[in-house]
Each structure stands twice: as C-alpha cells, then as structure tokens.
Design an enzyme around this catalytic site. Structure first.
Site, PDB file in Angstrom:
ATOM      1  N   HIS A  58       0.821  -1.227   0.000  1.00  0.00           N
ATOM      2  CA  HIS A  58       0.000   0.000   0.000  1.00  0.00           C
ATOM      3  C   HIS A  58       0.849   1.270   0.000  1.00  0.00           C
ATOM      4  O   HIS A  58       0.327   2.360  -0.232  1.00  0.00           O
ATOM      5  CB  HIS A  58      -0.940   0.036   1.210  1.00  0.00           C
ATOM      6  CG  HIS A  58      -1.986  -1.028   1.194  1.00  0.00           C
ATOM      7  ND1 HIS A  58      -2.870  -1.179   0.149  1.00  0.00           N
ATOM      8  CD2 HIS A  58      -2.294  -2.011   2.086  1.00  0.00           C
ATOM      9  CE1 HIS A  58      -3.682  -2.202   0.397  1.00  0.00           C
ATOM     10  NE2 HIS A  58      -3.340  -2.731   1.565  1.00  0.00           N
TER      11      HIS A  58
ATOM     12  N   ASP B  55      -2.703 -10.377  -2.652  1.00  0.00           N
ATOM     13  CA  ASP B  55      -3.278  -9.942  -1.378  1.00  0.00           C
ATOM     14  C   ASP B  55      -4.749  -9.579  -1.648  1.00  0.00           C
ATOM     15  O   ASP B  55      -5.089  -9.175  -2.756  1.00  0.00           O
ATOM     16  CB  ASP B  55      -2.509  -8.714  -0.886  1.00  0.00           C
ATOM     17  CG  ASP B  55      -2.892  -8.275   0.516  1.00  0.00           C
ATOM     18  OD1 ASP B  55      -2.156  -8.593   1.461  1.00  0.00           O
ATOM     19  OD2 ASP B  55      -3.937  -7.602   0.658  1.00  0.00           O
TER      20      ASP B  55
ATOM     21  N   TYR C  16      -4.030 -11.968   8.386  1.00  0.00           N
ATOM     22  CA  TYR C  16      -4.205 -11.460   9.752  1.00  0.00           C
ATOM     23  C   TYR C  16      -4.861 -12.437  10.721  1.00  0.00           C
ATOM     24  O   TYR C  16      -5.114 -12.084  11.860  1.00  0.00           O
ATOM     25  CB  TYR C  16      -4.971 -10.128   9.696  1.00  0.00           C
ATOM     26  CG  TYR C  16      -4.213  -9.142   8.833  1.00  0.00           C
ATOM     27  CD1 TYR C  16      -3.080  -8.501   9.326  1.00  0.00           C
ATOM     28  CD2 TYR C  16      -4.549  -8.930   7.492  1.00  0.00           C
ATOM     29  CE1 TYR C  16      -2.330  -7.659   8.527  1.00  0.00           C
ATOM     30  CE2 TYR C  16      -3.806  -8.086   6.688  1.00  0.00           C
ATOM     31  CZ  TYR C  16      -2.694  -7.448   7.207  1.00  0.00           C
ATOM     32  OH  TYR C  16      -1.947  -6.633   6.409  1.00  0.00           O
TER      33      TYR C  16
HETATM   34 ZN   LIG Z   1      -4.211  -7.085   2.545  1.00  0.00          ZN
END
Ligand SMILES: [Zn+2]
Length: 341
Positions: free
Chosen positions: A160, A194, A322
């Site tokens: 990002h 991702d 996560y």
């Molecule tokens: Zn991600």
C-alpha cells in the site's frame, strides 16, 4: 527455499489502529511474522538468513527523498519522546489541496500518510527499512541467478505504500524495491494476490513500461483502499497497458477466484517478463478478519502452483494475512507449491 528475514520487524509494534474514531487492537502485529516462521520451520525445506546491514540506498529509487527523511525523523522524534502518548504519531488532517506552505509537523503527518491505520512509532523506520533491505537482497539473489525462488519474510507489509505516502500498515514498498532492482536486468511483472489492491505498487510504476503490475483483490467499491484498484486503471503514458486490476466481489470463493487468477496469469505471460515479483498476501483466506473472501487453506497451494507455472525466477514478498491461526499454513502451502519440482 531461501528465506530472507526482516531482522528488525519486532521493533515496529503498533499499540492499536484507529477505526471510525476508536482505537482497536492492531491486526498488523509481530505475531504474524512469528507464526509464519514457526510454520515454515515445522514444514522443513526452508533456509533462513538475514540481509546485510540495512541501507537507505535500497529505497531511494522508489520513494521520495522528503518522504524517506520524514519517516526517519518522525521515528526518531517518537523515540526521543518521554510522554508515552507522544511515542505514537498519528495524522489528524489530510491534504484538501496542495499548499507548499503546509510544512508544519501536523501538516506533514497528513501529507505523507493517507489513513489512520499507519502510525509512526519509535521503531517504524528501522523496521520498514529492514524489510526493504530483505527485499533488495532477495532481488539481488534472483538477478544474479543464484536462486530460482526467494521468499522475503517481513512485516510491516509494503504494497500500500506509495511513492511518498504510507498507509494500510505499509511504509516502504518491499515488492516495489524488489521490482525496481530486477528491472535493471530485464522486464518485471508484479503479481499481487493480497485481498487488498496493491495501490502503492500500482502508483509507483503506473507510468513505467518496464514493470507490469497486476492485482487480484476485493472490489474497491467496498474494500480498502477504496480509491484505487478498479478495472479501468490500465497505466498512463509509457506505462499505458502495463497495469491490470481484477476486482472481485465480497464473499468471493474458489469458483469466482479461479478465472480471475487465470486472467491475471495470462496478463503476466503476455507481457513476457524476465522476472516475477509475487506480492503474497494470505488475507483472501476464509478466516481472515479483514478480507471478506472465502478461500480455503488448500487453495493457497493452487495460487503457488499458478505462480510456479509462470516459469520465471521469482521474488516472493510477504504482504497481508491477519488470522494468526491459519496464516502460517496458508503461507507454507503457497511456498511449497511454488518450490515443487
Ligand atoms: Zn491485505
């Protein structure tokens, strides 16, 4: 497979992230690195090493000098602070128009960041630079022909991070560091799987003809980073045609993901790259707390097989993922499939 570790990852420990005005526990935490490493050690077949001493030289080609200096100095400021509250630097105001006179500390917090998930902490600069250095080392091993596949185990993630802004837990763009280094030796494709759009990588290479960026992700109409990742973003100038996005609806499972993955792989093949950078997030898993897709663990082996079948020397860079219970297995499945004979 050779694994280059970020030796400094544990220096960046977010105390929380800010969601809708509330501070919630940070999903991006040191435990992510630890569960992946433990899973790879248990699986066997991985050799771990640290990169040479981190140097800013590896990020200057892709990040703005003023942004690098800001991260360095803001981290140092947080380290010097005595008041615990001053050890976390958060933006409160974001640019609502360019203004060269906005040079004060609080202006810079917003200028060099685009969200409230990405605080600057005492160890942020060292940790982010450790990851970038690991990615540079991996790219050098691939460029030299010393290895066919090298995996970069790092956090915080990178995809990002834009040319001059942090966001989405990311500070330096590790995949872009690897791609930039490899681009000196031949055309490079970055394949980002991702669940979130790799806006930073797209941004950095958007006008470049020598680096293709391809991303399969949740539709930004409903998923972070919201402002980019749409299918009609195809590059600009010399880079027109060298960016491809495959947004998918919330709840995407194997049936919907498979054709998008095939199309993304086809886009990579058509570009005829000499090298591949695989931005490997595991947050498209069905159990991920912030992803929204429904891919099972075993599908990560299918992702890995698709990457292997592209048939290129590959740097694999860890991005998101996560759920600490399933993250290690997803990454192991993917890497094992990439390295299969
Ligand atoms: Zn991600």
């Amino acid at each position: 497979m050779r694994v280059i570790l970020n030796p400094k990852h544990a220096e960046h420990v977010p105390p929380g992230e800010m969601e809708g005005g509330a501070v919630i526990p940070s999903y991006e935490a040191p435990g992510r690195f630890e569960v992946i490493r433990a899973a790879l050690e248990a699986a066997g077949g991985f050799r771990f090493e640290e990169p040479p001493k981190p140097s800013e030289e590896c990020v200057t080609a892709i990040h703005h000098a003023a942004y690098i200096a800001y991260l360095r100095e803001a981290s140092a400021e947080a380290k010097r602070a005595r008041d615990p509250a001053a050890k976390q630097l958060w933006p409160t105001v974001f640019p609502f128009g360019p203004n060269p006179r906005a040079t004060g500390t609080r202006a810079l917090r917003g200028q060099f960041c685009f969200d409230t998930y990405t605080p600057i902490l005492p160890g942020t600069f060292a940790s982010a630079l450790g990851g970038a250095s690991a990615a540079a080392r991996a790219a050098d091993l691939i460029a030299d022909g010393a290895e066919r596949n090298v995996y970069v185990l790092t956090r915080p993630p990178g995809h990002h991070a834009e040319h001059d802004r942090c966001g989405g837990y990311c500070y330096f763009n590790n995949a872009a560091v690897a791609a930039e280094r490899l681009a000196k030796c031949g055309p490079v494709a970055v394949l980002d799987l991702d669940v979130h759009h790799g806006n930073g990588t797209q941004h950095i290479f958007y006008s470049r003809a020598d680096v293709l960026t391809v991303s399969v992700h949740g539709d930004p109409a409903g998923l972070y980073p919201f402002f980019s990742g749409f299918a009609d973003e195809t590059g600009t100038g010399a880079g027109l045609g060298a960016n491809a996005n495959f947004p998918l609806l919330p709840g995407t499972g194997v049936k919907e993901y498979r054709p998008a993955l095939a199309a993304a792989v086809e886009a990579v093949r058509r570009f005829k790259p000499a090298f591949l950078v695989f931005a490997f997030g595991a947050d498209a898993h069905e159990s991920d707390p912030i992803g929204g897709f429904t891919l099972p663990t075993k599908f990560f082996a299918e992702m890995g097989t698709a990457v292997r079948e592209i048939g290129l020397p590959t740097v694999i860079v860890q991005e998101g993922g996560y759920n600490l219970t399933t993250l290690g297995a997803c990454v192991t499945e993917g890497l094992k499939a990439i390295d299969a004979n």
